[in-house]
Scaffold this motif. Structure first.
Motif, PDB file in Angstrom:
ATOM      1  N   ASN A 301       0.832  -1.190   0.000  1.00  0.00           N
ATOM      2  CA  ASN A 301       0.000   0.000   0.000  1.00  0.00           C
ATOM      3  C   ASN A 301       0.878   1.256   0.000  1.00  0.00           C
ATOM      4  OD1 ASN A 301      -1.833   2.028   0.407  1.00  0.00           O
ATOM      5  ND2 ASN A 301      -3.154   0.746   1.675  1.00  0.00           N
ATOM      6  N   ALA A 302       1.106   1.750  -1.216  1.00  0.00           N
ATOM      7  CA  ALA A 302       2.058   2.849  -1.370  1.00  0.00           C
ATOM      8  C   ALA A 302       1.615   4.094  -0.613  1.00  0.00           C
ATOM      9  CB  ALA A 302       2.227   3.166  -2.846  1.00  0.00           C
ATOM     10  N   PHE A 303       0.320   4.292  -0.600  1.00  0.00           N
ATOM     11  CA  PHE A 303      -0.171   5.505   0.030  1.00  0.00           C
ATOM     12  C   PHE A 303       0.147   5.520   1.525  1.00  0.00           C
ATOM     13  CE2 PHE A 303      -3.494   7.777   2.363  1.00  0.00           C
ATOM     14  CZ  PHE A 303      -3.273   9.054   1.855  1.00  0.00           C
ATOM     15  N   ILE A 304      -0.122   4.341   2.142  1.00  0.00           N
ATOM     16  CA  ILE A 304       0.119   4.253   3.589  1.00  0.00           C
ATOM     17  C   ILE A 304       1.601   4.406   3.888  1.00  0.00           C
ATOM     18  CG2 ILE A 304       0.032   2.684   5.576  1.00  0.00           C
ATOM     19  CD1 ILE A 304      -2.688   1.880   4.751  1.00  0.00           C
ATOM     20  N   ARG A 305       2.443   3.847   3.012  1.00  0.00           N
ATOM     21  CA  ARG A 305       3.890   3.979   3.222  1.00  0.00           C
ATOM     22  C   ARG A 305       4.298   5.443   3.150  1.00  0.00           C
ATOM     23  NH1 ARG A 305       5.852  -0.189  -0.371  1.00  0.00           N
ATOM     24  NH2 ARG A 305       6.345   1.565  -1.714  1.00  0.00           N
ATOM     25  N   PHE A 306       3.767   6.101   2.134  1.00  0.00           N
ATOM     26  CA  PHE A 306       4.045   7.520   1.942  1.00  0.00           C
ATOM     27  C   PHE A 306       3.625   8.313   3.186  1.00  0.00           C
ATOM     28  CE2 PHE A 306       2.180  11.633   0.601  1.00  0.00           C
ATOM     29  CZ  PHE A 306       3.339  12.257   0.166  1.00  0.00           C
ATOM     30  N   TRP A 307       2.456   7.971   3.657  1.00  0.00           N
ATOM     31  CA  TRP A 307       1.874   8.626   4.828  1.00  0.00           C
ATOM     32  C   TRP A 307       2.781   8.452   6.045  1.00  0.00           C
ATOM     33  CZ3 TRP A 307      -1.234  12.255   5.879  1.00  0.00           C
ATOM     34  CH2 TRP A 307      -1.940  12.337   7.068  1.00  0.00           C
ATOM     35  N   HIS A 308       3.218   7.200   6.289  1.00  0.00           N
ATOM     36  CA  HIS A 308       4.059   6.941   7.445  1.00  0.00           C
ATOM     37  C   HIS A 308       5.391   7.676   7.341  1.00  0.00           C
ATOM     38  CE1 HIS A 308       1.616   4.409   9.855  1.00  0.00           C
ATOM     39  NE2 HIS A 308       1.304   3.642   8.814  1.00  0.00           N
ATOM     40  N   ASN A 309       5.935   7.726   6.123  1.00  0.00           N
ATOM     41  CA  ASN A 309       7.199   8.445   5.942  1.00  0.00           C
ATOM     42  C   ASN A 309       7.030   9.923   6.237  1.00  0.00           C
ATOM     43  OD1 ASN A 309       8.687   6.254   5.316  1.00  0.00           O
ATOM     44  ND2 ASN A 309       8.375   6.432   3.091  1.00  0.00           N
ATOM     45  N   LEU A 310       5.909  10.441   5.771  1.00  0.00           N
ATOM     46  CA  LEU A 310       5.645  11.859   5.934  1.00  0.00           C
ATOM     47  C   LEU A 310       5.584  12.229   7.418  1.00  0.00           C
ATOM     48  CD1 LEU A 310       5.113  13.945   3.725  1.00  0.00           C
ATOM     49  CD2 LEU A 310       2.701  13.793   4.266  1.00  0.00           C
ATOM     50  N   LYS A 311       5.048  11.299   8.204  1.00  0.00           N
ATOM     51  CA  LYS A 311       4.818  11.628   9.608  1.00  0.00           C
ATOM     52  C   LYS A 311       5.904  11.079  10.529  1.00  0.00           C
ATOM     53  CE  LYS A 311       0.430  10.671  10.550  1.00  0.00           C
ATOM     54  NZ  LYS A 311      -0.902  10.987  11.059  1.00  0.00           N
ATOM     55  N   LYS A 312       7.080  10.775   9.936  1.00  0.00           N
ATOM     56  CA  LYS A 312       8.071  10.067  10.723  1.00  0.00           C
ATOM     57  C   LYS A 312       8.530  10.797  11.983  1.00  0.00           C
ATOM     58  CE  LYS A 312      10.355   6.264   8.738  1.00  0.00           C
ATOM     59  NZ  LYS A 312      10.898   5.818   7.480  1.00  0.00           N
ATOM     60  N   THR A 313       8.895  12.052  11.851  1.00  0.00           N
ATOM     61  CA  THR A 313       9.339  12.742  13.059  1.00  0.00           C
ATOM     62  C   THR A 313       8.146  13.422  13.699  1.00  0.00           C
ATOM     63  OG1 THR A 313       9.706  14.836  11.988  1.00  0.00           O
ATOM     64  CG2 THR A 313      11.533  13.272  11.971  1.00  0.00           C
ATOM     65  N   SER A 314       8.245  13.655  14.996  1.00  0.00           N
ATOM     66  CA  SER A 314       7.074  14.186  15.664  1.00  0.00           C
ATOM     67  C   SER A 314       6.825  15.625  15.217  1.00  0.00           C
ATOM     68  CB  SER A 314       7.220  14.071  17.175  1.00  0.00           C
ATOM     69  OG  SER A 314       7.657  15.283  17.722  1.00  0.00           O
ATOM     70  N   PHE A 315       7.902  16.349  14.896  1.00  0.00           N
ATOM     71  CA  PHE A 315       7.708  17.713  14.429  1.00  0.00           C
ATOM     72  C   PHE A 315       6.976  17.726  13.087  1.00  0.00           C
ATOM     73  CE2 PHE A 315       9.106  21.363  11.861  1.00  0.00           C
ATOM     74  CZ  PHE A 315       8.554  22.363  12.630  1.00  0.00           C
ATOM     75  N   ARG A 316       7.469  16.852  12.192  1.00  0.00           N
ATOM     76  CA  ARG A 316       6.833  16.796  10.877  1.00  0.00           C
ATOM     77  C   ARG A 316       5.368  16.389  11.000  1.00  0.00           C
ATOM     78  NH1 ARG A 316       9.487  13.522   6.125  1.00  0.00           N
ATOM     79  NH2 ARG A 316      11.282  13.221   7.454  1.00  0.00           N
ATOM     80  N   ARG A 317       5.136  15.446  11.928  1.00  0.00           N
ATOM     81  CA  ARG A 317       3.761  14.975  12.106  1.00  0.00           C
ATOM     82  C   ARG A 317       2.852  16.121  12.554  1.00  0.00           C
ATOM     83  NH1 ARG A 317       4.290  10.731  15.793  1.00  0.00           N
ATOM     84  NH2 ARG A 317       3.767  12.193  17.444  1.00  0.00           N
ATOM     85  N   LYS A 318       3.422  16.947  13.448  1.00  0.00           N
ATOM     86  CA  LYS A 318       2.623  18.075  13.931  1.00  0.00           C
ATOM     87  C   LYS A 318       2.280  19.034  12.799  1.00  0.00           C
ATOM     88  CE  LYS A 318       3.582  18.163  18.787  1.00  0.00           C
ATOM     89  NZ  LYS A 318       4.760  18.159  19.609  1.00  0.00           N
ATOM     90  N   VAL A 319       3.316  19.302  11.959  1.00  0.00           N
ATOM     91  CA  VAL A 319       3.086  20.244  10.863  1.00  0.00           C
ATOM     92  C   VAL A 319       2.040  19.682   9.904  1.00  0.00           C
ATOM     93  CG1 VAL A 319       4.139  21.349   8.851  1.00  0.00           C
ATOM     94  CG2 VAL A 319       5.361  21.271  11.033  1.00  0.00           C
ATOM     95  N   VAL A 320       2.197  18.400   9.551  1.00  0.00           N
ATOM     96  CA  VAL A 320       1.260  17.789   8.608  1.00  0.00           C
ATOM     97  C   VAL A 320      -0.161  17.833   9.173  1.00  0.00           C
ATOM     98  CG1 VAL A 320       0.571  15.607   7.523  1.00  0.00           C
ATOM     99  CG2 VAL A 320       2.965  16.296   7.531  1.00  0.00           C
ATOM    100  N   ASN A 321      -0.300  17.458  10.441  1.00  0.00           N
ATOM    101  CA  ASN A 321      -1.631  17.476  11.048  1.00  0.00           C
ATOM    102  C   ASN A 321      -2.208  18.880  11.106  1.00  0.00           C
ATOM    103  OD1 ASN A 321      -1.895  14.801  11.328  1.00  0.00           O
ATOM    104  ND2 ASN A 321      -1.373  14.711  13.499  1.00  0.00           N
ATOM    105  N   PHE A 322      -1.351  19.836  11.429  1.00  0.00           N
ATOM    106  CA  PHE A 322      -1.808  21.217  11.495  1.00  0.00           C
ATOM    107  C   PHE A 322      -2.372  21.648  10.139  1.00  0.00           C
ATOM    108  CE2 PHE A 322      -1.027  25.750  10.823  1.00  0.00           C
ATOM    109  CZ  PHE A 322      -1.759  26.279  11.866  1.00  0.00           C
ATOM    110  N   VAL A 323      -1.613  21.324   9.080  1.00  0.00           N
ATOM    111  CA  VAL A 323      -2.052  21.729   7.736  1.00  0.00           C
ATOM    112  C   VAL A 323      -3.389  21.064   7.395  1.00  0.00           C
ATOM    113  CG1 VAL A 323      -1.509  21.571   5.270  1.00  0.00           C
ATOM    114  CG2 VAL A 323       0.264  22.201   6.913  1.00  0.00           C
TER     115      VAL A 323
END
Ligand code: HEC
Length: 393
Positions: A301-323
């Motif tokens: 599932n490429a999408f889920i992999r992409f998603w997990h990579n995007l949210k790897k660090t907690s800072f990045r996860r915060k930014v992504v969620n904020f957006v």
């Protein structure tokens, strides 16, 4: 240890789990404020057909802090609804409801809480007995016509059973009771003795929004001195009003015709509501999901992999969620604004005032009597008059 127990000190100590539900805490404070402002004006309101509007005039024009309190009581729901919306979206994205059964109950009570909120809006609009209140009392029952089988009987029931004291009791007794029960399960039980530090903390961090609230209540009040200073007919276009939330469900009556009406205004909201309420019961938790998915299946599932990579660090996860949260909130508020900006929220008094012979605040001759004025039966006319009163009358 002494310090630990001091609620004032602990109020300013950051506490991790609170910030997870920043907007939930924020909504909680607005609920409390709504209770306080309601409590004040309650003492001066007279729930009878002849005096309801007069007592509202008194509250708005003479009572100490009356106008501010009343307008706060009208503006607070706007902020509350936005806060609850963001709180819901964030909880949904984090899948807060998954870990256990208790969390599912939290989600369910949260979603159920929207029902009393809706009824608070509807009854709260009617009881001041301004022209809008009258409109609501005549219009909302019409709407039940679209329900299959029981529709006509319900319409008759709602028209005939309407009295201001009844709706008032629903607004100040029944709905608060239901809300307290739901909130008990949702948050109060967990807070217990922490409730004051919790509220203080959330008030402090939400201070800029509360200042905004005061500015709105002072700058955009409900025109309540129509005899002296009637508003313009289109006054209040672009001004958000709590009734928008309610009227969104009714919009299809005005904008589309035929079989689409019951689908869009009855079936769709019900399915959406039930789907939302029971999401936790058909989504699987991580533990459950990974136990049935083979590694190969997951990797494919490429999408889920992409998603997990995007949210790897907690800072990045915060930014992504904020957006994401900002995007969803802005889209929904944008749609709401787009659907309702034409509604002249504050302009009804411009024509419906004593000089035009259409007095506010007393039941008109046509009160509940569709024989005297058939337009009351005409949903199209009613909705169009609400949005375009300068054209349709
Ligand atoms: C431009 C002037 C004007 C404005 C503004 C206006 N109205 Fe009216 N309204 C009228 C007139 C004129 C009638 C009488 C029409 C008729 O009975 O055929 C009427 C009738 C009504 C009726 C039916 C009254 C009855 O006979 O029982 C309702 C309900 C109503 N208006 C609600 C509202 C609401 C709510 C607003 C604000 C959103 C509003 N009006 C704004 C002029 C206006």
């Amino acid at each position: 240890m002494e310090k630990e127990n001091n609620w004032f000190v602990s109020a300013f100590k950051p506490e991790k789990r609170n910030w997870k539900h920043y907007f939930g805490g924020f909504a909680f404070v607005t609920i409390f404020l709504q209770l306080l402002t309601g409590f004040y004006i309650m003492f001066f309101y007279d729930p009878t057909l002849d005096n309801a509007y007069k007592s509202i005039q008194y509250i708005s024009n003479e009572l100490f802090m009356g106008s501010l309190t009343r307008n706060l009581h009208r503006w607070i729901p706007a902020l509350m609804l936005i806060a609850i919306f963001i709180h819901t979206v964030r909880s949904l994205l984090r899948k807060d409801f998954l870990p256990d059964r208790h969390k599912k109950v939290l989600w369910l009570t949260g979603v159920l809480f929207t029902l009393p909120l809706f009824l608070f809006l509807a009854t709260g609009l009617i009881i001041p007995w301004e022209w809008k209140g009258y409109f609501f009392m005549e219009m909302i029952p019409n709407y039940f016509e679209f329900l299959p089988v029981v529709g006509p009987a319900m319409k008759k029931f709602f028209i005939e059973s309407f009295t201001i004291p009844r709706y008032y009791v629903i607004h100040v007794v029944l709905l608060p009771l239901i809300s307290i029960v739901l909130l008990e399960y949702h948050i109060l039980r967990k807070l217990k003795k922490r409730i004051f530090p919790y509220m203080l903390k959330h008030t402090v961090v939400a201070l800029p929004f509360f200042i905004l609230l005061f500015v709105l209540a002072v700058k955009i009040p409900i025109p309540s001195n129509a005899e002296v200073m009637p508003p313009m007919p289109l006054e209040g276009q672009w001004v958000f009003s709590p009734e928008w939330i309610f009227l969104t469900v009714l919009l299809p009556i005005m904008k589309v015709k035929g079989a689409l009406v019951p689908i869009l205004s009855i079936a769709f909201p019900i399915v959406l509501f039930l789907g939302f309420a029971f999401i936790p019961y058909f989504l699987k938790s991580k533990a459950e999901a990974s136990s049935d998915a083979t590694p190969k299946k997951r990797a494919s599932n490429a999408f889920i992999r992409f998603w997990h990579n995007l949210k790897k660090t907690s800072f990045r996860r915060k930014v992504v969620n904020f957006v994401i949260v900002t995007f969803i909130t802005l889209s929904f508020s944008g749609l709401l604004l787009f659907a309702h900006y034409e509604s002249p929220t504050l302009g009804c008094n411009s024509c419906h005032n004593i000089y035009r012979g259409m007095r506010m605040g007393i039941p008109p001759e046509t009160f509940k009597d569709r024989g005297k004025n058939p337009v009351l039966e005409d949903n199209d006319w009613m909705m169009n008059h609400w949005y375009y009163p300068n054209e349709i009358w």
